[in-house]
Design a protein around this motif. Structure first.
Motif, PDB file in Angstrom:
ATOM      1  N   SER A 120      35.284  47.095  44.226  1.00  0.00           N
ATOM      2  CA  SER A 120      34.573  48.355  43.976  1.00  0.00           C
ATOM      3  C   SER A 120      35.206  49.150  42.829  1.00  0.00           C
ATOM      4  CB  SER A 120      34.530  49.215  45.246  1.00  0.00           C
ATOM      5  OG  SER A 120      35.834  49.547  45.679  1.00  0.00           O
ATOM      6  N   PHE A 121      36.507  49.043  42.650  1.00  0.00           N
ATOM      7  CA  PHE A 121      37.173  49.746  41.551  1.00  0.00           C
ATOM      8  C   PHE A 121      36.781  49.126  40.210  1.00  0.00           C
ATOM      9  CE2 PHE A 121      39.305  51.592  44.995  1.00  0.00           C
ATOM     10  CZ  PHE A 121      40.031  52.689  44.566  1.00  0.00           C
ATOM     11  N   GLY A 122      36.690  47.819  40.164  1.00  0.00           N
ATOM     12  CA  GLY A 122      36.247  47.132  38.950  1.00  0.00           C
ATOM     13  C   GLY A 122      34.811  47.472  38.601  1.00  0.00           C
ATOM     14  N   GLU A 123      33.945  47.517  39.628  1.00  0.00           N
ATOM     15  CA  GLU A 123      32.542  47.876  39.417  1.00  0.00           C
ATOM     16  C   GLU A 123      32.423  49.303  38.882  1.00  0.00           C
ATOM     17  OE1 GLU A 123      30.723  47.253  43.243  1.00  0.00           O
ATOM     18  OE2 GLU A 123      31.263  45.124  43.238  1.00  0.00           O
ATOM     19  N   ALA A 124      33.199  50.214  39.461  1.00  0.00           N
ATOM     20  CA  ALA A 124      33.159  51.614  39.016  1.00  0.00           C
ATOM     21  C   ALA A 124      33.604  51.735  37.567  1.00  0.00           C
ATOM     22  CB  ALA A 124      34.039  52.476  39.918  1.00  0.00           C
ATOM     23  N   PHE A 125      34.666  51.021  37.211  1.00  0.00           N
ATOM     24  CA  PHE A 125      35.156  51.119  35.836  1.00  0.00           C
ATOM     25  C   PHE A 125      34.215  50.461  34.839  1.00  0.00           C
ATOM     26  CE2 PHE A 125      39.164  52.643  37.568  1.00  0.00           C
ATOM     27  CZ  PHE A 125      39.392  53.685  36.676  1.00  0.00           C
ATOM     28  N   ALA A 126      33.502  49.443  35.242  1.00  0.00           N
ATOM     29  CA  ALA A 126      32.495  48.849  34.353  1.00  0.00           C
ATOM     30  C   ALA A 126      31.433  49.893  34.013  1.00  0.00           C
ATOM     31  CB  ALA A 126      31.874  47.623  35.004  1.00  0.00           C
ATOM     32  N   LYS A 127      31.019  50.666  35.007  1.00  0.00           N
ATOM     33  CA  LYS A 127      30.031  51.729  34.782  1.00  0.00           C
ATOM     34  C   LYS A 127      30.618  52.842  33.915  1.00  0.00           C
ATOM     35  CE  LYS A 127      27.462  50.826  38.991  1.00  0.00           C
ATOM     36  NZ  LYS A 127      27.147  51.256  40.355  1.00  0.00           N
ATOM     37  N   HIS A 128      31.875  53.232  34.187  1.00  0.00           N
ATOM     38  CA  HIS A 128      32.513  54.281  33.384  1.00  0.00           C
ATOM     39  C   HIS A 128      32.640  53.853  31.920  1.00  0.00           C
ATOM     40  CE1 HIS A 128      33.169  56.504  36.971  1.00  0.00           C
ATOM     41  NE2 HIS A 128      34.259  55.888  37.375  1.00  0.00           N
ATOM     42  N   GLU A 129      33.000  52.594  31.703  1.00  0.00           N
ATOM     43  CA  GLU A 129      33.143  52.117  30.326  1.00  0.00           C
ATOM     44  C   GLU A 129      31.814  52.143  29.584  1.00  0.00           C
ATOM     45  OE1 GLU A 129      35.127  48.379  30.925  1.00  0.00           O
ATOM     46  OE2 GLU A 129      37.099  49.347  30.965  1.00  0.00           O
ATOM     47  N   GLU A 130      30.739  51.885  30.302  1.00  0.00           N
ATOM     48  CA  GLU A 130      29.409  51.968  29.685  1.00  0.00           C
ATOM     49  C   GLU A 130      29.043  53.420  29.396  1.00  0.00           C
ATOM     50  OE1 GLU A 130      25.849  50.967  28.032  1.00  0.00           O
ATOM     51  OE2 GLU A 130      27.501  49.620  28.532  1.00  0.00           O
ATOM     52  N   PHE A 131      29.222  54.274  30.383  1.00  0.00           N
ATOM     53  CA  PHE A 131      28.848  55.680  30.254  1.00  0.00           C
ATOM     54  C   PHE A 131      29.713  56.402  29.221  1.00  0.00           C
ATOM     55  CE2 PHE A 131      28.776  60.164  31.506  1.00  0.00           C
ATOM     56  CZ  PHE A 131      27.416  60.388  31.593  1.00  0.00           C
ATOM     57  N   PHE A 132      31.008  56.093  29.193  1.00  0.00           N
ATOM     58  CA  PHE A 132      31.952  56.758  28.288  1.00  0.00           C
ATOM     59  C   PHE A 132      32.316  55.870  27.100  1.00  0.00           C
ATOM     60  CE2 PHE A 132      32.716  58.886  32.376  1.00  0.00           C
ATOM     61  CZ  PHE A 132      32.652  60.215  31.994  1.00  0.00           C
ATOM     62  N   ARG A 133      31.389  55.047  26.648  1.00  0.00           N
ATOM     63  CA  ARG A 133      31.701  54.119  25.555  1.00  0.00           C
ATOM     64  C   ARG A 133      32.135  54.841  24.286  1.00  0.00           C
ATOM     65  NH1 ARG A 133      26.274  52.739  26.559  1.00  0.00           N
ATOM     66  NH2 ARG A 133      24.871  54.006  25.309  1.00  0.00           N
ATOM     67  N   ASP A 134      31.732  56.105  24.109  1.00  0.00           N
ATOM     68  CA  ASP A 134      32.171  56.882  22.949  1.00  0.00           C
ATOM     69  C   ASP A 134      33.499  57.591  23.206  1.00  0.00           C
ATOM     70  OD1 ASP A 134      29.895  56.136  21.552  1.00  0.00           O
ATOM     71  OD2 ASP A 134      28.746  57.873  22.259  1.00  0.00           O
ATOM     72  N   ASN A 135      34.005  57.491  24.427  1.00  0.00           N
ATOM     73  CA  ASN A 135      35.280  58.115  24.784  1.00  0.00           C
ATOM     74  C   ASN A 135      36.039  57.162  25.712  1.00  0.00           C
ATOM     75  OD1 ASN A 135      37.390  59.852  25.239  1.00  0.00           O
ATOM     76  ND2 ASN A 135      36.194  61.387  26.334  1.00  0.00           N
TER      77      ASN A 135
END
Length: 154
Positions: A120-135
């Motif tokens: 679940s932590f890996g899944e969450a970070f995959a989403k964060h990396e997509e959402f915050f791709r500019d940061n």
């Protein structure tokens, strides 16, 4: 039997700051933990408000983290899915300069899942990396803070 107390609190300061993912732990575990700490005379800050996803961490919350003698981080399955929790965690790691100021509880999640940021932590970070791709730097800071906390012996 003598009990240990963190009392000696000045105005606006807390003995402990409690951070947790509400949907995972609020109804049972956090309530019991909070009550047990208070019964021992430990003055605990706990933010019970439902917070909007992506909202900014409030100055009052930052101040509570800074003024708390210790921080208790309850790491649960969905902890990493909350940017609010991750911002709190990052602030805790930045403020607490000794390992004995941070206590982590692994609630229904294995320490290796947190440390290696899998499942679940890996899944969450995959989403964060997509959402915050500019940061992406922000996401990397969250990842680092989680590793720091997961590696504290306890």
């Amino acid at each position: 039997m003598a009990s240990t107390s963190f009392q000696n609190v000045s105005h606006g300061e807390y003995d402990a700051f409690l951070t947790f993912r509400g949907e995972d732990t609020r109804k049972r575990f956090i309530g019991h933990l909070y009550t047990a700490l208070n019964n021992k005379g430990i003055y605990v800050f706990r933010d019970d408000k439902q917070l909007e996803k992506g909202g900014s961490i409030s100055p009052n919350l930052l101040k509570a983290i800074e003024e708390s003698r210790i921080s208790i981080i309850v790491l649960s399955k969905n902890y990493a899915s909350s940017t609010w929790c991750l911002d709190e965690l990052l602030k805790i790691v930045e403020c607490k300069n000794r390992e004995d100021q941070i206590f982590q509880i692994f609630y229904k999640v294995e320490p290796t899942v947190v440390r290696k940021q899998t499942v679940s932590f890996g899944e969450a970070f995959a989403k964060h990396e997509e959402f915050f791709r500019d940061n992406i730097e922000k996401v990397q800071k969250w990842r680092h803070a989680l590793k720091v906390v997961a590696n504290i012996s306890g």
